[in-house]
Design a protein around this motif. Structure first.
Motif, short mmCIF file in Angstrom:
data_model
loop_
_atom_site.label_atom_id
_atom_site.label_comp_id
_atom_site.label_asym_id
_atom_site.label_seq_id
_atom_site.Cartn_x
_atom_site.Cartn_y
_atom_site.Cartn_z
N HIS A 28 -5.45 -3.00 1.35
CA HIS A 28 -6.11 -2.94 0.04
C HIS A 28 -6.78 -1.58 -0.17
O HIS A 28 -6.70 -1.01 -1.26
CB HIS A 28 -7.13 -4.07 -0.09
N ASP A 29 -7.42 -1.06 0.86
CA ASP A 29 -8.03 0.27 0.77
C ASP A 29 -6.97 1.33 0.47
O ASP A 29 -7.20 2.24 -0.32
CB ASP A 29 -8.74 0.63 2.08
N ASP B 90 -5.92 1.11 -3.18
CA ASP B 90 -6.96 1.71 -4.03
C ASP B 90 -6.87 3.24 -4.01
O ASP B 90 -6.96 3.89 -5.05
CB ASP B 90 -8.36 1.29 -3.56
#
Length: 104
Positions: free
Chosen positions: A5-6, A9
């Motif tokens: 997820h990081d 992003d």
């Protein structure tokens, strides 16, 4: 960076800035990234490859490579390509980018 997820992003931010290279200081990566058995490095790297962004990990990672022959081999092979690089510092990055074909 601790998760897929990081990475997503960060990729979104890179696209927002129209970047084609993302350099991440090694100290910003979770230790699990450097433990190949976790799969975190592969997952994150694949995201960048899929979105055609060059991922560059910069900084001293000798404390990780000192204990892992597999990681040393992985980095050596990865650095032969043009999608993910592990480099010591911004000067190394500048030099490598200068040698990069313009259509890469």
């Amino acid at each position: 960076m601790k998760s897929e997820h990081d990475a997503v992003d960060l990729i979104g931010e890179a696209f927002g800035q129209q970047a084609d290279v993302v350099a991440i200081p090694a100290q910003r990566l979770d230790d699990a990234f450097f433990q190949l058995r976790t799969g975190l490095a592969g997952t994150i790297m694949q995201k960048f490859v899929t979105y055609r962004l060059l991922l560059v990990i910069t900084g001293d990672i000798t404390h990780h490579t000192a204990t892992s022959t597999a990681l040393r081999d992985f980095i050596r092979e990865t650095n032969k390509g043009d999608q993910v690089w592990f480099l010591q510092d911004p000067t190394d990055l500048d030099n490598r980018l200068a040698r990069r074909p313009t259509n890469a």
